[in-house]
Design a protein around this motif. Structure first.
Motif, PDB file in Angstrom:
ATOM      1  N   SER A 102       1.109  -0.710  -0.076  1.00 24.59           N
ATOM      2  CA  SER A 102       0.079   0.185   0.562  1.00 24.59           C
ATOM      3  C   SER A 102       1.136   1.208   0.062  1.00 24.59           C
ATOM      4  CB  SER A 102      -0.732   0.116   1.431  1.00 24.59           C
ATOM      5  OG  SER A 102      -1.164   1.142   1.508  1.00 24.59           O
ATOM      6  N   PRO A 103       0.833   2.186  -0.628  1.00 24.50           N
ATOM      7  CA  PRO A 103       0.902   3.495  -0.943  1.00 24.50           C
ATOM      8  C   PRO A 103       1.600   4.409   0.276  1.00 24.50           C
ATOM      9  CG  PRO A 103      -0.584   3.696  -2.491  1.00 24.50           C
ATOM     10  CD  PRO A 103      -0.233   2.291  -1.565  1.00 24.50           C
ATOM     11  N   ILE A 104       0.150   3.922   1.207  1.00 19.43           N
ATOM     12  CA  ILE A 104       0.965   4.620   2.230  1.00 19.43           C
ATOM     13  C   ILE A 104       1.528   3.666   3.379  1.00 19.43           C
ATOM     14  CG2 ILE A 104      -1.231   3.457   3.904  1.00 19.43           C
ATOM     15  CD1 ILE A 104      -0.116   6.677   4.481  1.00 19.43           C
ATOM     16  N   ILE A 105       1.644   2.521   3.064  1.00 16.44           N
ATOM     17  CA  ILE A 105       3.263   1.496   3.765  1.00 16.44           C
ATOM     18  C   ILE A 105       4.366   2.139   3.537  1.00 16.44           C
ATOM     19  CG2 ILE A 105       2.979  -1.133   4.691  1.00 16.44           C
ATOM     20  CD1 ILE A 105       0.687  -0.280   6.239  1.00 16.44           C
ATOM     21  N   ASP A 106       4.045   1.961   2.350  1.00 14.88           N
ATOM     22  CA  ASP A 106       5.597   2.154   1.718  1.00 14.88           C
ATOM     23  C   ASP A 106       6.124   3.984   2.581  1.00 14.88           C
ATOM     24  OD1 ASP A 106       5.413   0.167   0.370  1.00 14.88           O
ATOM     25  OD2 ASP A 106       4.899   1.116  -1.548  1.00 14.88           O
ATOM     26  N   ARG A 107       4.770   4.592   2.524  1.00 19.40           N
ATOM     27  CA  ARG A 107       5.941   5.616   3.034  1.00 19.40           C
ATOM     28  C   ARG A 107       6.239   5.672   4.905  1.00 19.40           C
ATOM     29  NH1 ARG A 107       0.775  10.235   2.480  1.00 19.40           N
ATOM     30  NH2 ARG A 107       2.798  11.662   3.722  1.00 19.40           N
ATOM     31  N   TYR A 108       5.113   4.869   5.735  1.00 21.85           N
ATOM     32  CA  TYR A 108       5.678   4.521   6.936  1.00 21.85           C
ATOM     33  C   TYR A 108       7.115   3.784   6.827  1.00 21.85           C
ATOM     34  CZ  TYR A 108       5.531   1.231  10.858  1.00 21.85           C
ATOM     35  OH  TYR A 108       6.106   0.605  11.975  1.00 21.85           O
ATOM     36  N   LEU A 109       6.955   2.888   5.501  1.00 20.08           N
ATOM     37  CA  LEU A 109       8.416   1.828   5.976  1.00 20.08           C
ATOM     38  C   LEU A 109       9.967   3.340   5.650  1.00 20.08           C
ATOM     39  CD1 LEU A 109       7.116  -1.718   4.254  1.00 20.08           C
ATOM     40  CD2 LEU A 109       7.695  -0.958   6.575  1.00 20.08           C
ATOM     41  N   HIS A 110       9.361   3.959   4.552  1.00 19.10           N
ATOM     42  CA  HIS A 110      10.268   5.233   3.799  1.00 19.10           C
ATOM     43  C   HIS A 110      10.604   5.811   5.186  1.00 19.10           C
ATOM     44  CE1 HIS A 110      12.283   8.191   2.005  1.00 19.10           C
ATOM     45  NE2 HIS A 110      12.544   6.948   1.437  1.00 19.10           N
ATOM     46  N   GLY A 111       9.887   5.952   6.651  1.00 12.85           N
ATOM     47  CA  GLY A 111      10.285   7.266   7.206  1.00 12.85           C
ATOM     48  C   GLY A 111       9.677   8.134   7.261  1.00 12.85           C
ATOM     49  N   ASP A 112       8.372   8.512   6.482  1.00 16.17           N
ATOM     50  CA  ASP A 112       7.968   9.473   5.896  1.00 16.17           C
ATOM     51  C   ASP A 112       7.157  10.253   7.809  1.00 16.17           C
ATOM     52  OD1 ASP A 112       9.281   9.867   3.467  1.00 16.17           O
ATOM     53  OD2 ASP A 112       7.225   9.298   2.293  1.00 16.17           O
ATOM     54  N   THR A 113       6.731  11.741   7.481  1.00 13.21           N
ATOM     55  CA  THR A 113       6.361  11.468   8.504  1.00 13.21           C
ATOM     56  C   THR A 113       4.867  11.788   8.030  1.00 13.21           C
ATOM     57  OG1 THR A 113       7.763  13.780   9.262  1.00 13.21           O
ATOM     58  CG2 THR A 113       5.803  14.100   9.964  1.00 13.21           C
ATOM     59  N   LEU A 114       4.000  10.670   8.824  1.00 14.10           N
ATOM     60  CA  LEU A 114       2.605  10.616   8.837  1.00 14.10           C
ATOM     61  C   LEU A 114       1.492  11.586   9.425  1.00 14.10           C
ATOM     62  CD1 LEU A 114       2.568   7.172   8.270  1.00 14.10           C
ATOM     63  CD2 LEU A 114       3.098   8.384   7.210  1.00 14.10           C
ATOM     64  N   SER A 115       0.483  11.951   8.750  1.00 10.75           N
ATOM     65  CA  SER A 115      -0.662  12.224  10.060  1.00 10.75           C
ATOM     66  C   SER A 115      -1.066  11.390  11.304  1.00 10.75           C
ATOM     67  CB  SER A 115      -1.743  13.356   9.123  1.00 10.75           C
ATOM     68  OG  SER A 115      -2.390  11.568   8.493  1.00 10.75           O
ATOM     69  N   GLU A 116      -2.181  11.789  12.001  1.00  9.36           N
ATOM     70  CA  GLU A 116      -2.418  10.819  12.483  1.00  9.36           C
ATOM     71  C   GLU A 116      -4.074  10.075  12.705  1.00  9.36           C
ATOM     72  OE1 GLU A 116      -5.450  11.384  16.904  1.00  9.36           O
ATOM     73  OE2 GLU A 116      -4.268  13.511  16.271  1.00  9.36           O
ATOM     74  N   ALA A 117      -4.203  10.799  11.235  1.00 12.77           N
ATOM     75  CA  ALA A 117      -5.582   9.919  10.151  1.00 12.77           C
ATOM     76  C   ALA A 117      -3.675   8.922   9.340  1.00 12.77           C
ATOM     77  CB  ALA A 117      -5.924  10.986   9.759  1.00 12.77           C
ATOM     78  N   GLU A 118      -2.923   9.145   8.877  1.00  7.99           N
ATOM     79  CA  GLU A 118      -2.327   7.937   8.392  1.00  7.99           C
ATOM     80  C   GLU A 118      -1.494   7.115   9.016  1.00  7.99           C
ATOM     81  OE1 GLU A 118      -0.639  10.749   4.281  1.00  7.99           O
ATOM     82  OE2 GLU A 118      -0.269  11.207   6.232  1.00  7.99           O
ATOM     83  N   GLN A 119      -1.579   7.359  10.261  1.00  2.36           N
ATOM     84  CA  GLN A 119      -0.795   6.785  11.263  1.00  2.36           C
ATOM     85  C   GLN A 119      -1.737   5.734  11.937  1.00  2.36           C
ATOM     86  OE1 GLN A 119       0.430   8.658  14.521  1.00  2.36           O
ATOM     87  NE2 GLN A 119       2.544   9.789  13.210  1.00  2.36           N
ATOM     88  N   LEU A 120      -3.010   5.774  12.099  1.00  3.05           N
ATOM     89  CA  LEU A 120      -4.323   5.155  12.156  1.00  3.05           C
ATOM     90  C   LEU A 120      -4.394   3.971  11.041  1.00  3.05           C
ATOM     91  CD1 LEU A 120      -6.685   4.304  13.953  1.00  3.05           C
ATOM     92  CD2 LEU A 120      -7.987   5.948  12.953  1.00  3.05           C
ATOM     93  N   LEU A 121      -4.659   4.701  10.152  1.00  2.00           N
ATOM     94  CA  LEU A 121      -4.814   4.275   9.057  1.00  2.00           C
ATOM     95  C   LEU A 121      -3.443   2.720   8.371  1.00  2.00           C
ATOM     96  CD1 LEU A 121      -5.907   3.052   5.991  1.00  2.00           C
ATOM     97  CD2 LEU A 121      -4.222   4.990   4.626  1.00  2.00           C
TER      98      LEU A 121
END
Length: 331
Positions: A102-121
């Motif tokens: 998932s793109p959002i998981i890829d961002r998480y793995l890359h270490g990007d800063t995520l919003s609270e909603a994105e962290q919840l997702l």
């Protein structure tokens, strides 16, 4: 009447399950197809390799298997607690071995800063994948779809490869587990395609015997003590035997099981007359199972049970738990 899958899989009652899947269109999963003259032995390797790959990803362990000409048997243990103990990154890593991410998981793995909603997702996705990684339906879907696609590609055709959804059977007690394992491992002998366990190709018992023989000399040279013997003599890709003394192992010793299956095979082989040692295997004595009862149970296993296997007491209790009056095997 066909039962809903959720009524057949109940991890609170048992973590052990037996599955059967059969081919359609008179196609052979493996072996010699008399209609086409083709040989499909290599497809058995596909299936064994795929089962082991999936087991290395899912929290589902292989207990026994037998790959026959147009169907296969698989006995597994679902290790739900193992999946619950995985870190989020472990879940993601395992999921990515089989599926698109998932793109959002890829961002998480890359270490990007995520919003609270994105962290919840991210958390929701990880937990959804975690549950799927100990889900039998996801395991079997991945297995059967992969084999069907490869076979259809080889046959240059489309359409169904399996005759329907796989049959599942919950193994509710130790005796049911033991008899099902023996039934599965003895499939080639009962079908008269092998005369002994070592020649029973594409079965878990053959794999266990070969590994045991190959590692025996190594174990003796390394002077391993008896406490670790059950580990060094068994394949890592299969659920280990170890008796109740060892945590997270099958509740029987490997040598006892091997002796039992060998003894049983000499009775159920269609060309043999049961010329076996007079003594009954120790494992039957310890479980208080009569010789005749055991042989009948293994020889006629599919006639004794349907979606659930176990003692009459266990079957009655499980039926009552599911608000059902009767399960096959109680009568």
């Amino acid at each position: 009447m066909t039962r809903a899958r959720k009524a057949l899989i109940d991890l609170s009652s048992t973590s052990y399950y037996h599955f059967i899947a059969r081919c359609v269109r008179r196609a052979f999963l493996c072996g010699e197809d008399k209609y086409t003259g083709k040989n499909f032995d290599h497809r058995r390797t596909w299936l064994v390799d795929r089962v082991k790959l999936l087991s290395s990803v899912f929290a589902i362990e292989i207990v026994a298997y037998a790959i026959m000409s147009n169907h296969y048997h698989l006995v597994v243990k679902v290790n739900r607690q193992q999946a619950l103990n995985w870190s989020d990154n472990e879940v993601i890593s395992r999921w990515y071995r089989l599926y698109k991410g998932s793109p959002i998981i890829d961002r998480y793995l890359h270490g990007d800063t995520l919003s609270e909603a994105e962290q919840l997702l991210v958390s929701e996705l990880v937990e959804k994948w975690r549950v799927r990684l100990y889900d039998i339906s996801w395991f079997m879907k991945n297995l059967n779809e992969y084999i069907a696609k490869e076979a259809n590609k080889e046959d240059n055709c489309t359409g169904k490869y399996w005759e329907g959804r796989y049959k599942s059977q919950a193994l509710l007690d130790e005796t049911a587990l033991l008899s099902c394992m023996a039934y599965v491992d003895l499939n080639p002998i009962r079908a008269n395609t092998a005369n002994n366990l070592e020649d029973s190709d594409f079965t878990s018992i053959q794999e266990r015997i070969r590994h045991f023989k190959n590692s025996k000399a190594t174990a003796q040279k390394s002077n391993q003590n008896n406490e670790n013997a059950h580990q060094i003599k068994q394949p890592k890709t299969l659920k280990s035997f170890g008796t109740r003394e060892y945590e997270n192992t099958l509740p029987f010793s490997f040598l006892d099981y091997l002796g039992l299956v060998d003894w049983t095979g000499r009775h159920v082989h269609p060309k043999k007359k049961g010329s076996t040692p007079k003594s009954v295997p120790d494992i039957l004595v310890s479980l208080n199972i009569e010789e005749a009862t055991w042989l009948d149970r293994v020889q006629n296993y599919s006639n004794h049970y349907s979606n659930f296997a176990g003692s009459k007491t266990v079957l009655r209790a499980h039926a009552a738990k599911n608000d059902v009056n009767w399960y096959k095997g109680v009568g």
